[in-house]
Design a protein around this motif. Structure first.
Motif, mmCIF file in Angstrom:
data_model
loop_
_atom_site.group_PDB
_atom_site.id
_atom_site.type_symbol
_atom_site.label_atom_id
_atom_site.label_comp_id
_atom_site.label_asym_id
_atom_site.label_seq_id
_atom_site.Cartn_x
_atom_site.Cartn_y
_atom_site.Cartn_z
ATOM 1 N N ASP A 63 0.834 -1.208 0.000
ATOM 2 C CA ASP A 63 0.000 0.000 0.000
ATOM 3 C C ASP A 63 0.867 1.257 0.000
ATOM 4 N N ARG A 70 2.483 1.834 -3.414
ATOM 5 C CA ARG A 70 1.543 2.405 -4.397
ATOM 6 C C ARG A 70 1.366 3.904 -4.170
ATOM 7 N N LYS A 99 4.519 5.705 -5.302
ATOM 8 C CA LYS A 99 4.603 5.769 -6.758
ATOM 9 C C LYS A 99 3.676 6.861 -7.294
ATOM 10 N N SER A 100 2.490 6.953 -6.725
ATOM 11 C CA SER A 100 1.548 8.001 -7.139
ATOM 12 C C SER A 100 2.062 9.392 -6.799
ATOM 13 N N TRP A 126 4.250 -7.329 -7.636
ATOM 14 C CA TRP A 126 4.550 -5.929 -7.319
ATOM 15 C C TRP A 126 5.613 -5.363 -8.259
ATOM 16 N N GLU A 179 3.936 -4.457 -11.350
ATOM 17 C CA GLU A 179 3.113 -3.280 -11.096
ATOM 18 C C GLU A 179 3.959 -2.001 -11.045
ATOM 19 N N LEU A 216 6.194 -1.356 -8.579
ATOM 20 C CA LEU A 216 6.453 -0.969 -7.197
ATOM 21 C C LEU A 216 7.855 -1.360 -6.748
#
Length: 444
Positions: free
Chosen positions: A172, A175, A178-179, A238, A241, A243
């Motif tokens: 979590d 993510r 990364k955002s 991940w 993804e 991450l």
């Protein structure tokens, strides 16, 4: 002639004694497998011992890395030129135990008149280097455990105030980072120690049967199941993804260098890297070590010790054993342990050493901030069969196989299930080869 003699005398005095005094010292040799700053630290410890008394002297020589130190020692034995003491890394313990080329720690100290409180050695550390009955055969030296390194500023930028304690929280946090613009939330490498061996320990999962090999040479790998299998599939997911980034020395910066530079916000490694990060961190880097994450619903168990221990080898003159015993006694003093922990990132190996660090305010000093996490993790519970250590042969080759299979999986050449199955099969082949090499022998 007079001038040369005077110069020689001056040199001897500078080294700490006259010619007669130097000749009276009983010397011995110590080979170790550390380089760079850590080699300098070992040399400093050896110098302190030599200057602490006038009876003995140790000559300490780096052999390069751990594997080379062991290989060179084997070659030296064949030539009857082995050192008195050698540093052997944790996964080489089974090899030394079965090679029968050592003098057991207890026997050595007793024969030289030293009374040792063996219970003073911290249980999770002693257990790794002990027999199935709990008798230490070598002396723990450079000890560490694994932690997660966390970039506070990157977390706060993503709205995260506390480091994640679970893998679900790690994902979590990654993510959110990364955002928030963090290109590399998690740095990962292909070293099995932190992500594989320590993961199994803190989740109380077996890597192999027969109590991870403590029960006999017929152990078999059984890690390819349950939570372990799920975890590595999660890591690969991940990675896909975005991450996780793979950071190795071959790619330019390893995980520690990537974290210290601020490029990656989370990584996993030895508490011994604390000093490296502190010395090389980008200006203003706000960071801390925290315990390795666990999966929700799991009961956290103590992490496993890593590093190396000191073995006394057979076949040397008796006087050298008297000197080696004095060296081991010197290393176990609280003063020596505090000095060693101060100049390296390693942890104390005895209860008295740990008490000295606590009483001296060691962990309250800014340069040591967070290092107490390693001791909290290591001493969290009494060691279980799954967390006390590994007594598996050919572990160096197994770690190489792990790196190859993980690289294949992350490169998309195999599924993670295929990589884990191949690793377990290769691991069992290595165990059978080790068992054949020492056929008819039993682990102590």
């Amino acid at each position: 002639m007079f001038r040369k003699t005077a110069l020689a005398t001056g040199l001897l005095l500078a080294l700490g004694g006259t010619g007669a005094q130097a000749q009276q010292r009983q010397g011995f040799t110590f080979w170790y497998g550390l380089t760079g700053q850590l080699s300098e630290a070992v040399q400093s410890v050896c110098k302190r011992f030599n200057e602490s008394q006038a009876q003995y002297s140790v000559t300490c020589t780096s052999q390069g890395d751990y594997a080379r130190a062991l290989q060179n020692t084997i070659a030296a034995f064949r030539a009857n030129e082995q050192p008195t003491v050698v540093q052997v890394y944790d996964v080489g313990t089974a090899d030394l135990m079965l090679a029968e080329v050592y003098r057991p720690a207890r026997e050595l100290m007793a024969s030289q008149g030293h009374q040792v409180n063996w219970n003073n050695y911290l249980p999770p550390i002693a257990a790794y280097y002990a027999t199935s009955k709990g008798e230490m055969l070598s002396f723990p030296f450079n000890s560490s455990t694994a932690v997660m390194y966390w970039n506070r500023a990157a977390g706060q930028k993503a709205g995260i105030d506390q480091p994640p304690a679970t893998w679900e929280q790690v994902a979590d946090a990654a993510r959110k980072m990364k955002s928030a613009g963090q290109a590399c939330p998690i740095a990962l490498d292909f070293d099995s120690w932190a992500m594989f061996e320590q993961f199994a320990a803190i989740h109380d999962l077996p890597i192999a049967t027969r109590a991870n090999g403590y029960g006999g040479l017929d152990a078999e790998y059984v890690f390819n199941q349950g939570l372990m299998k799920q975890h590595f599939n999660n890591l690969l997911g991940w990675y896909k993804e975005g991450l996780i980034q793979i950071r190795t020395a071959q790619s330019g910066k390893d995980v520690i260098a990537s974290f210290a530079a601020g490029d990656c916000a989370m990584t996993f490694g030895s508490i011994a890297s604390h000093t490296t990060i502190r010395r090389t961190a980008a200006q203003g880097l706000d960071w801390t070590p925290v315990m390795l994450p666990i999966y929700e619903g799991s009961k956290r168990i103590n992490s496993r010790v890593g590093g190396a221990s000191l073995w006394t080898l057979k076949g040397r003159p008796e006087g050298e054993y008297k000197a080696a015993a004095a060296f081991f006694a010197f290393l176990a003093t609280p003063d020596s342990e505090e000095y060693w922990s101060t100049i390296t990132g390693y942890i104390p190996v005895t209860a008295t050493g740990q008490s000295r660090l606590e009483q001296s305010g060691f962990y309250n000093k800014p340069e040591n901030a967070g290092r107490e996490v390693a001791m909290q993790s290591l001493l969290l519970t009494e060691p279980t069969e799954n967390s006390r250590g590994l007594r598996l042969g050919n572990m160096t080759q197994f770690r190489a196989a792990y790196a190859n299979e993980m690289q294949a999986a992350f490169a998309g050449q195999k599924t993670m299930d295929q990589a884990l199955a191949a690793l377990q099969a290769q691991g069992n082949q290595l165990l059978r080869r080790f068992e054949q090499t020492y056929r008819g022998k039993q682990l102590p």
